[in-house]
Scaffold this active site. Structure first.
Site, PDB file in Angstrom:
ATOM      1  N   GLY A  33       0.824  -1.203   0.000  1.00 42.37           N
ATOM      2  CA  GLY A  33       0.000   0.000   0.000  1.00 42.37           C
ATOM      3  C   GLY A  33       0.854   1.246   0.000  1.00 42.37           C
ATOM      4  O   GLY A  33       2.058   1.184  -0.217  1.00 42.37           O
ATOM      5  N   ASN A  34       0.214   2.376   0.217  1.00 37.93           N
ATOM      6  CA  ASN A  34       0.956   3.637   0.286  1.00 37.93           C
ATOM      7  C   ASN A  34       0.300   4.561   1.314  1.00 37.93           C
ATOM      8  O   ASN A  34      -0.728   4.220   1.885  1.00 37.93           O
ATOM      9  CB  ASN A  34       1.040   4.288  -1.101  1.00 37.93           C
ATOM     10  CG  ASN A  34      -0.323   4.633  -1.662  1.00 37.93           C
ATOM     11  OD1 ASN A  34      -1.027   5.498  -1.146  1.00 37.93           O
ATOM     12  ND2 ASN A  34      -0.727   3.915  -2.711  1.00 37.93           N
ATOM     13  N   ARG A  35       0.904   5.711   1.534  1.00 39.37           N
ATOM     14  CA  ARG A  35       0.508   6.578   2.654  1.00 39.37           C
ATOM     15  C   ARG A  35      -0.612   7.551   2.322  1.00 39.37           C
ATOM     16  O   ARG A  35      -0.933   8.422   3.118  1.00 39.37           O
ATOM     17  CB  ARG A  35       1.719   7.391   3.131  1.00 39.37           C
ATOM     18  CG  ARG A  35       2.808   6.558   3.740  1.00 39.37           C
ATOM     19  CD  ARG A  35       3.885   7.472   4.321  1.00 39.37           C
ATOM     20  NE  ARG A  35       5.101   6.732   4.597  1.00 39.37           N
ATOM     21  CZ  ARG A  35       5.281   5.971   5.662  1.00 39.37           C
ATOM     22  NH1 ARG A  35       4.316   5.855   6.562  1.00 39.37           N
ATOM     23  NH2 ARG A  35       6.416   5.330   5.844  1.00 39.37           N
TER      24      ARG A  35
END
Ligand code: CTP
Ligand code: CA
Length: 234
Positions: A33-35
């Protein structure tokens, strides 16, 4: 109208906004995933709805955000799901804004069962490229398969030894072929998981507008101002 009320300049316009970060499964319990919090995309949706637009918000993973009033929300998980929904919803739209942080890669294999720890070293995770949805929107429109008046991208850039944030943004606008690109300056706690954004709004017509550090809703207003101008020029 009073000077404090929002303009009603997007009345009758249909806009599609993607938000949040996609998640690419490794197994039933794990993902890449990412932020991205989705805050910028949600702010865009809220302001567009306030200005009269018919808004579809396609949201990947986000923080716990309130769905803006009057906005049609479609939740997705992976980049592939985001692609399917965005392409379907964008046909006939006046503006498509890709504010989502789309994973560039996904694991080639998604394990059906939870990957178990053994005495051996783990297998490396092999990645495959994900489709570039923004590029596909632009290509489909060029090929006459998709009607969308304005296609807007977002980019989070850091400067480096050779290029500034603005230079990276100009290059990305040209590479992606979209009509407008919002370039956010990131790094040192800027842009991700915070309330404020700053950067540039670049147009393929050569316009370059600086966006001073401010609330994500302010950036959203600046973008819709520009979109409104471009739509009324068309
Ligand atoms: N984007 C997309 N599909 C992808 C990756 C990105 O539609 N697979 C969109 C994003 O939503 C954003 C724009 O493209 O609007 C720019 O994303 P960015 O990650 O900055 O661009 P990339 O071409 O992936 O370049 P980079 O190598 O800098 O990540
Ligand atoms: Ca990327």
């Amino acid at each position: 109208t009073s000077s404090t009320s929002l303009p009603w300049d997007l009345d009758g316009k249909r806009v599609v906004i993607s938000a949040g970060g996609t998640r690419e499964s490794l197994d039933p319990v794990r993902y890449l995933g990412n932020r991205s919090s989705g805050r910028q995309g949600y702010a865009l949706a809220r302001i567009a709805a306030h200005r009269g637009a018919d808004v579809t918000l396609v949201a990947a993973h986000t923080a716990d955000l309130v769905t803006p009033a009057g906005v049609r929300l479609i939740k997705v998980g992976t980049a592939e799901e985001l692609r399917t929904v965005v392409l379907a919803e964008s046909d006939g739209a006046d503006a498509v804004v890709m504010a989502a942080a789309v994973a560039d890669f996904r694991p080639v294999n998604q394990a059906e069962h939870k990957i178990k720890k053994t005495d051996r070293d783990p297998e490396p995770v092999v990645l495959a490229r994900n489709p570039d949805i923004l590029a596909e929107l632009v290509e489909s429109r060029s090929a006459g398969k998709l009607a969308a008046s304005l296609i807007v991208g977002f980019a989070a850039e850091t400067g480096d030894a050779t290029s500034s944030v603005l230079d990276h943004g100009r290059a990305k606008l040209a590479r992606k072929g979209c009509d407008m690109l919002v370039v956010n300056a990131v790094g040192d706690g800027m842009a991700f998981e915070v309330e404020d954004n700053s950067g540039w709004l670049l147009g393929d017509d050569g316009t370059e507008e600086r966006i001073d550090l401010g609330a994500k809703s302010l950036l959203a207003s600046t973008l819709w101002d520009a979109v409104g101008r471009r739509l009324s020029d068309q």
